[in-house]
Motif scaffolding. Structure first.
Motif, PDB file in Angstrom:
ATOM      1  N   ASN A   1     105.955  91.196 110.204  1.00  0.00           N
ATOM      2  CA  ASN A   1     106.311  89.772 110.486  1.00  0.00           C
ATOM      3  C   ASN A   1     106.636  89.608 112.238  1.00  0.00           C
ATOM      4  OD1 ASN A   1     109.334  90.983 111.973  1.00  0.00           O
ATOM      5  ND2 ASN A   1     109.621  91.240 109.415  1.00  0.00           N
ATOM      6  N   PHE A   2     107.322  88.318 112.887  1.00  0.00           N
ATOM      7  CA  PHE A   2     107.444  88.258 113.960  1.00  0.00           C
ATOM      8  C   PHE A   2     107.930  89.616 114.868  1.00  0.00           C
ATOM      9  CE2 PHE A   2     109.784  86.611 117.579  1.00  0.00           C
ATOM     10  CZ  PHE A   2     108.644  85.454 117.823  1.00  0.00           C
TER      11      PHE A   2
ATOM     12  N   THR B   1      99.812  85.360 118.470  1.00  0.00           N
ATOM     13  CA  THR B   1      99.643  84.403 117.577  1.00  0.00           C
ATOM     14  C   THR B   1     100.471  84.307 116.472  1.00  0.00           C
ATOM     15  OG1 THR B   1      98.800  86.596 115.604  1.00  0.00           O
ATOM     16  CG2 THR B   1      97.453  85.703 117.431  1.00  0.00           C
ATOM     17  N   MET B   2     101.838  84.917 116.323  1.00  0.00           N
ATOM     18  CA  MET B   2     102.509  84.549 115.692  1.00  0.00           C
ATOM     19  C   MET B   2     103.488  83.764 115.523  1.00  0.00           C
ATOM     20  SD  MET B   2     102.940  88.627 113.945  1.00  0.00           S
ATOM     21  CE  MET B   2     103.686  88.445 112.455  1.00  0.00           C
ATOM     22  N   GLU B   3     104.938  83.279 115.364  1.00  0.00           N
ATOM     23  CA  GLU B   3     105.837  82.396 114.549  1.00  0.00           C
ATOM     24  C   GLU B   3     107.610  82.891 114.521  1.00  0.00           C
ATOM     25  OE1 GLU B   3     105.000  78.093 113.947  1.00  0.00           O
ATOM     26  OE2 GLU B   3     103.348  78.408 114.910  1.00  0.00           O
ATOM     27  N   MET B   4     108.069  82.328 115.179  1.00  0.00           N
ATOM     28  CA  MET B   4     109.024  83.500 114.275  1.00  0.00           C
ATOM     29  C   MET B   4     109.326  82.341 112.736  1.00  0.00           C
ATOM     30  SD  MET B   4     112.585  83.608 117.076  1.00  0.00           S
ATOM     31  CE  MET B   4     114.144  82.696 116.441  1.00  0.00           C
TER      32      MET B   4
ATOM     33  N   THR C   1     108.304  92.411 113.883  1.00  0.00           N
ATOM     34  CA  THR C   1     108.314  93.870 113.832  1.00  0.00           C
ATOM     35  C   THR C   1     106.955  94.305 114.648  1.00  0.00           C
ATOM     36  OG1 THR C   1     106.457  93.014 112.210  1.00  0.00           O
ATOM     37  CG2 THR C   1     108.393  94.626 111.413  1.00  0.00           C
ATOM     38  N   ALA C   2     106.499  93.174 115.179  1.00  0.00           N
ATOM     39  CA  ALA C   2     105.392  93.063 115.658  1.00  0.00           C
ATOM     40  C   ALA C   2     105.879  92.869 117.007  1.00  0.00           C
ATOM     41  CB  ALA C   2     104.163  92.135 115.526  1.00  0.00           C
ATOM     42  N   LEU C   3     106.870  92.228 117.228  1.00  0.00           N
ATOM     43  CA  LEU C   3     107.445  92.371 118.814  1.00  0.00           C
ATOM     44  C   LEU C   3     108.044  93.908 119.182  1.00  0.00           C
ATOM     45  CD1 LEU C   3     108.420  91.029 121.680  1.00  0.00           C
ATOM     46  CD2 LEU C   3     110.387  90.894 119.762  1.00  0.00           C
ATOM     47  N   ASN C   4     108.871  94.326 118.223  1.00  0.00           N
ATOM     48  CA  ASN C   4     109.688  95.841 118.206  1.00  0.00           C
ATOM     49  C   ASN C   4     108.269  96.641 118.330  1.00  0.00           C
ATOM     50  OD1 ASN C   4     109.221  97.885 116.735  1.00  0.00           O
ATOM     51  ND2 ASN C   4     111.990  97.456 117.151  1.00  0.00           N
ATOM     52  N   SER C   5     107.435  96.475 117.380  1.00  0.00           N
ATOM     53  CA  SER C   5     106.577  97.482 117.902  1.00  0.00           C
ATOM     54  C   SER C   5     105.275  97.995 119.239  1.00  0.00           C
ATOM     55  CB  SER C   5     104.920  97.238 116.776  1.00  0.00           C
ATOM     56  OG  SER C   5     105.321  97.923 115.076  1.00  0.00           O
TER      57      SER C   5
ATOM     58  N   VAL D   1     106.425  99.716 107.353  1.00  0.00           N
ATOM     59  CA  VAL D   1     106.338  98.583 107.913  1.00  0.00           C
ATOM     60  C   VAL D   1     104.722  98.383 108.813  1.00  0.00           C
ATOM     61  CG1 VAL D   1     108.473  96.826 109.602  1.00  0.00           C
ATOM     62  CG2 VAL D   1     108.682  98.644 107.884  1.00  0.00           C
ATOM     63  N   PRO D   2     104.088  97.640 108.333  1.00  0.00           N
ATOM     64  CA  PRO D   2     102.759  97.354 109.185  1.00  0.00           C
ATOM     65  C   PRO D   2     103.413  96.997 110.381  1.00  0.00           C
ATOM     66  CG  PRO D   2     102.493  96.672 106.710  1.00  0.00           C
ATOM     67  CD  PRO D   2     104.236  96.480 106.881  1.00  0.00           C
TER      68      PRO D   2
END
Ligand code: ATP
Ligand code: MG
Lengths: 248, 454, 482
Positions: C179-180, C65-68, C182-186, C174-175
């Motif tokens: 950011n874009f 759902t996120m954008e860079m 951190t979500a990708l990394n998680s 870091v929730p």
């Protein structure tokens, strides 16, 4: 005039003054000497009301009034003057405005009318001559960009403006060249009367050649460990502080 | 703040424009009308800036527009003599005076004065008719209609304002003073436009004073364009002194040519919500720009200064100093951007922003920015947030000055570093005096106003 | 004179990236692209428990759902997230001697990088976790550390062996949704290091993780978590390199640090990912989120970074100063040359009373590069007597590069003192002349001046690293000074 009894004070929980007793009468000159860090400036701070220093025990009265309860400005208006060891720079505030405010507050305290602009300038000029301070300095911001020596001269100039009853000169001699030392000392002497008193904090006999003390006290580790006449300063200069430290 | 609310303001403005286009045009000049259509199209795209806009991050502009406002498209006939209700705070000052009431130039006695040395002061409408070549060349040449919705909105609506023209070589020894008054029986939105042209080697001092005279909500959205040609010198002082229900959104664009000198000094003494945008372009080598600003805020006032100094060519200097004091629940922001373009070698650019926070509820946001694309430059910026210096305070108290007085003196000293940059001595002294009064709380009622509106 | 300087500058900045070799080793990869199945495969390959898979899937769904982010002063080409391989691991030959042995080819690779994996060869005092592409190859000195109760292992292992600690601390600073990247990394992180220092323990050696990208077309997504319990101390180092390839490779890491009462963590990075060639071809996109929380009273976090590599760097090591009297610092040297772009800095969030922070950032730009400092100092209402001082200097070498400073100061407390200073300058001809006059060549003079300029930061690095970093600075600027 000034009576200090068993004064203890601390800074950030560290006890610096550990029982000071001292009495200063009108017309007297007292010299306080002592090694670096012994508490000389701290004593000056306590007398002038710096909030950083906390008095834990003892009393200080000035002409019978309890000094410790007064805010710093009231002590000043009562006539206690401190020539700061490290005068503070105040950018943007001109010397003239600063002194005008101070002089008029002092006058108000004594129920006198504020000085008119011309009277004030006259006083300013007169006192400037007394301490031979460079005219340009009073047109600048308070202490801003002053040299070390100029700052000290400026302190004495302010003393001349405010005519205190008790002047505490904290190392006013440090950083002064020979001529300036003489000028400052002359200024102090000219302002001396039988009614006012002076406490001179210094490391050097040299200043005491000009401002001759009636008493010399040695402050060591928060206590006055020795008091005597002016000859004590000479003895100290000769023997150094080890002499005191070794318990004489 | 919701999207729909923003949309509504936008639509409302566009409709207002469409419904009143005839009135607006009629009450203005064709050379200004000429720009409206494109501007409203731009506004249609841009809308009112939101917090998402990095440039407006700290000022909620939309909320300003959420109230109902009257908009006049012709000057209201007010039957009073301005002198009766308004006394200038700077009386000793001998100036060429121009009066603007609710965004319309007031005849004094004419709407256009031409001095002996060719200097022109007058209304934009009349000036446009008389000097079309100047308008064609300079009007709307700098304003960024394509990137800021508020500027586009102004271009679409602005009908009048002040025109100042100092011809080649003319030296205007008497300062030019423009007094902007707001007075109405209802809440009012005014959008006017100023144009200042300094031709080659001319010199002038311009002082703008803004006042609100009735207890209503006012919003002013004002664009000023300033051209300083080669070797010309201009000092531009703006004093904002309005009541707590007033909002000022100002957009000032300056462009300097070779070896010119410009000093701007924006003194925000009082006002409910102030947002000043200042864009300074150094376009000719050797140009020298000075941007000074002071903001004094208390209660729930908000002051936000955005400045952008653009070093476009080599060998220019800029020097910027903004200072602010924030009391009670006031909020403030400073965003200063310096751009040194590629090849703008030997640029010297200095910027500094200092703030005093006086209470736990006051807030400040500061964001200095350097963007540098040339290597042989000297640039620096600094920003500080702090409080009254304890050591200085003690020093003053030890000289017998009471705590309140000492604090006032220190604050005054803090502000004086900006005020002292004003070159006209009598003006400087008067402003020092006003700042002093302001710091003592004496200006907190718009004090030149007999109506005690807030 | 100027011409000669240009020539020397060219020489100095023109040198080759010396870690650009490729290790020929069989690699296990999964197909390109990213979808829920890929997330499941990664989790399965790691032998992860169900809760970890859930964590990843949630992150992945949010990421979609996120954008860079586009606010940085960077020009980032469009990245095709479906064109990346999200898992690659060197296939190790089963060793004859012991299961613990590392494949000789890998050993050789790390030897070549100056990171020997045999403990007897190592500098005493440094324990290493070596990560190649998506997996940890070996962690040294584990037993020695374990004696004191210190846990130092790969993240994969920690998830299996220490699930309670991981559940408690992972994504606590870091929730996932921060950011874009951190979500990708998680969603796709493959490995990284975990480190736990128990109460009262001063870690006796430097801990370090060495990251190496080897396989092509892959991204590296590692995850580091450091927890320092009350009264503990650890110094942690991180290094990284990658082969020279014409393609851009993505590195999106997350580092989290938790520091309890009276504890201290020092985190040092020497970032030397492949920066791309002189014409800006290839190089790593380094989009990293690093954040620590000073949770306890008197706790301390110190970030030091020397950034010389990567085509694009987007990185803001930060401190949340929650504990009373806590302290955060950020010391950085960032060098950009040729076509490199960097947007880096720090965030200091003051929440605790008497919290203090210091930022020292030294940017050096050469070639046609752009180097930005971006930092936030925020003082919240309750942070009485908070103090911050930031000093951000930029040095420009050449007239085609850019140096930018974007500090944000947000202060809501009247007893706070926050100060920011920034300067931009170039190396003065008078400075060079002064050195010349004392017999130094222009090249040496420039090296000397740059090292002097960066000294405050280099001094913060552990000894062995400081020397390396100093050399690195010189190498990455080779050919750029005039
Ligand atoms: N602001 C302060 N915070 C902490 N300690 C202080 C502070 N001011 C003074 N002290 C300590 O108090 C002690 C006495 O200091 P003080 O300045 O009174 O010495 P002094 O006798 O005037 O010395 P000197 O001859 O060097 O001026 C020293 O140990 C000093 O470090
Ligand atoms: Mg002393």
């Amino acid at each position: 005039m000034l009576v200090i009894k068993d004064l203890h004070a601390k800074i950030n929980d560290k006890e610096i003054l550990k029982g000071i007793n001292l009495e200063v009468k009108p017309g007297e000159v007292h010299a306080i000497m002592g090694p670096n860090g012994s508490g000389k400036s701290t004593l000056a701070s306590v007398l002038t009301g710096r909030e950083l220093v906390e008095v834990t025990h003892g009393s200080v009265t000035f002409n019978g009034k309890n000094v410790l309860e007064m805010p710093a400005e009231i002590r000043s208006r009562e006539g206690i003057f401190l020539s700061f060891q490290y005068p503070v720079e105040i950018p943007g505030v001109s010397m003239v405005n600063f002194m005008k405010a101070a002089v008029n507050e002092h006058r108000k305290y004594r129920n006198l009318e504020p000085l008119s602009a011309s009277d004030f300038l006259k006083l300013l000029r007169e006192r400037k001559e007394l301490v031979e301070i460079d005219s340009a300095l009073t047109n600048r911001s308070v202490n801003e960009g002053f040299s070390g020596g100029e700052k000290k001269k400026n302190e004495i100039f302010q003393m001349a403006m405010l005519e205190p009853k008790l002047s505490i000169l904290d190392e006013t001699d440090s950083g002064l060249d020979i001529d300036a030392l003489r000028v400052v000392a002359n200024g102090v002497n000219k302002l001396k009367t039988a009614e006012n008193a002076t406490i001179v904090i210094t490391h050097y006999q040299r200043l005491l050649d000009y401002i001759v003390p009636d008493f010399v006290h040695i402050l060591y580790n928060g206590r006055i460990v020795k008091s005597a006449g002016k000859e004590l300063a000479l003895e100290l200069e000769e023997k150094g502080y080890d002499w005191i430290k070794n318990g004489n | 703040m919701s999207k729909t609310a923003t949309l509504n303001i936008k639509d409302e403005m566009v409709n207002l424009y469409l419904n009143n286009l005839d009135l607006i045009s009629e009450g203005s000049s064709s050379l200004m009308n000429h720009h409206r259509e494109e501007a409203i199209q731009n506004f249609r795209i841009l809308g009112i800036p939101t917090l998402k806009n990095e440039k407006y991050k700290y000022s909620k502009i939309e909320s300003v527009f959420s109230n109902e406002y009257e908009k006049y498209f012709a000057p209201k006939h007010i039957t009073f003599k301005v002198d009766d209700i308004f006394r200038c705070d700077i009386p000793e000052l001998d100036t060429h005076l121009a009066l603007v009431l609710n965004g319309f130039y007031m005849p004094n006695p004419n709407r256009l004065q031409v001095m002996e040395n060719g200097v022109v002061i007058g209304s934009m409408i009349d000036a446009a008719a008389k000097y079309p070549h100047l308008f064609e060349k300079y009007y709307n040449a700098q304003a960024e209609n394509g990137s800021d919705g508020l500027v586009a909105l102004n271009t679409a609506f602005a009908q009048d304002g002040v025109f100042i023209y100092v011809p080649k070589g003319a030296v205007c020894t008497k300062p030019i003073q423009v007094i902007n008054l707001l007075m109405a029986e209802e809440n009012l939105l005014v959008q006017y436009r100023n144009l200042i042209i300094m031709e080659e080697s001319s010199q002038a001092n311009v002082l703008i004073c803004d006042h609100s005279l009735s207890p209503k909500r006012f919003v002013s959205n004002v664009v000023t364009e300033i051209i300083v040609e080669a070797n010309a010198q201009l000092e531009f002082v703006k004093m904002q002194n309005e009541h707590n229900d007033s909002t000022q959104l100002t957009h000032t664009y300056t462009k300097q040519e070779r070896d010119s000198k410009l000093i701007t000094n924006v003194l925000s003494l009082h006002g409910g919500f102030i947002r000043n945008n200042l864009y300074m372009q150094l376009a000719g080598e050797g140009a020298d720009a000075h941007a000074y600003g002071l903001y004094l805020t208390d209660r729930t006032q908000h002051t936000d200064n955005y400045t952008f100094i653009d070093h476009a060519v080599p060998n220019c200097t800029s020097n910027e100093l903004y200072k602010g004091i924030l009391d009670e629940q006031a909020t403030g922001a400073f965003n200063g951007r310096i751009l040194v373009r590629r090849d703008a070698q030997k640029t010297q650019a200095y910027q500094s922003n200092n703030n005093l926070l006086l209470t736990p509820d006051a807030k400040i946001r500061t964001k200095p920015q350097l963007e540098i694309y040339a290597d042989d430059v000297k640039c620096s910026h600094g920003a500080t947030v702090g409080q009254i210096d304890y050591e200085a305070l003690f020093y003053m108290r030890a000289r017998g000055i009471g705590e309140r007085e000492a604090k006032l003196l220190l604050m005054f000293g803090f502000t004086h570093e900006v005020v002292k940059q004003i070159s006209i001595e009598s003006l400087r002294e008067r402003i020092d005096d006003m700042v002093n009064k302001r710091l003592r709380g004496e200006l907190s009622r718009c004090h030149s106003c007999p109506m005690n509106c807030c | 004179m100027a011409n000669e300087q240009d020539k020397i500058l060219d020489e100095v900045t023109g040198s080759e990236y010396k870690y650009g070799f490729v290790t020929e080793i069989e690699t296990e990869t999964i197909p390109k692209g990213l979808n829920e199945d890929v997330v499941r495969i990664i989790s399965e390959k790691k032998g992860e428990p169900e809760w970890m898979l859930e964590f990843r899937l949630k992150a992945f769904r949010h990421w979609q759902t996120m954008e860079m982010p586009d606010w940085a002063h960077l020009n980032i080409p469009i990245i095709d997230y479906q064109g990346i391989i999200y898992y690659a691991a060197p296939k190790q030959k089963p060793s004859l001697n012991s299961l613990d042995e590392v494949d000789p080819i890998l050993k050789e690779t790390f030897d070549k990088l100056g990171i020997p994996l045999e403990e007897q060869k190592m500098l005493t005092g440094v324990a290493v976790d070596a990560v190649m592409d998506s997996t940890s190859v070996k962690t040294t000195f584990r037993e020695t550390l374990a004696e004191q109760g210190i846990i130092f292992c790969s993240m994969s292992e920690a998830i299996r062996e220490h699930p309670d600690l991981i559940k408690k601390y992972l994504a606590s600073v870091v929730p996932v949704t921060d950011n874009f990247f951190t979500a990708l990394n998680s969603a796709v992180f493959s490995d990284g290091s975990f480190c736990y220092i128990p109460k009262g323990v001063r870690c006796p050696m430097e801990l370090s993780t060495y990251f190496r990208i080897n396989a092509s077309n892959t991204g590296q997504f590692e995850r580091t978590l450091i927890v320092a319990d009350d009264e503990s101390y650890v110094s942690y180092l991180e290094g990284c390199t990658a082969p020279m390839r014409d393609e851009n490779q993505l590195h999106a890491a997350v580092v989290e640090i938790v520091v309890h009462d009276n504890a201290e963590v020092k985190y040092s990075t020497v970032q030397n990912w492949y920066p791309g060639d002189k014409d800006g071809k290839g190089g790593i996109y380094n989009f990293v989120t690093k954040r620590g929380i000073c949770k306890g009273k008197n706790s301390k976090i110190s970030w030091t970074q020397v950034e010389t590599g990567s085509a694009i760097t987007w990185k803001y090591p930060s401190c949340i100063l929650l504990g009373d009297n806590s302290y955060g610092e950020f010391y950085s040297v960032a060098v950009t040359n040729n076509h490199q772009q960097a947007d880096t800095g720090s965030k200091m969030i003051h929440i605790g009373k008497n919290s203090r922070s210091r930022i020292v950032s030294k940017g050096i730009s050469a070639g046609v590069s752009n180097n930005s400092y971006r930092g936030l100092v925020k003082v919240l209402k309750g942070a009485d007597n908070a103090r911050n001082f930031s000093q951000c200097d930029s040095l420009l070498l050449g007239d085609k590069c850019g140096a930018h400073t974007f500090p944000y100061l947000e202060v809501d407390n009247p007893s706070a003192i926050v100060e920011h200073e920034a300067t931009t300058s170039k190396i003065g001809e008078d400075q060079i002349f002064y050195c010349n006059q004392r017999g130094l060549s222009t090249e040496d003079a420039v090296g000397l001046i740059i090292n002097g300029y960066a000294k405050e930061v280099l001094n913060k690095l552990p000894m062995e690293f400081a020397v390396e970093a100093q050399k690195l600075l010189q190498i990455s600027l080779e050919g750029s000074v005039g």
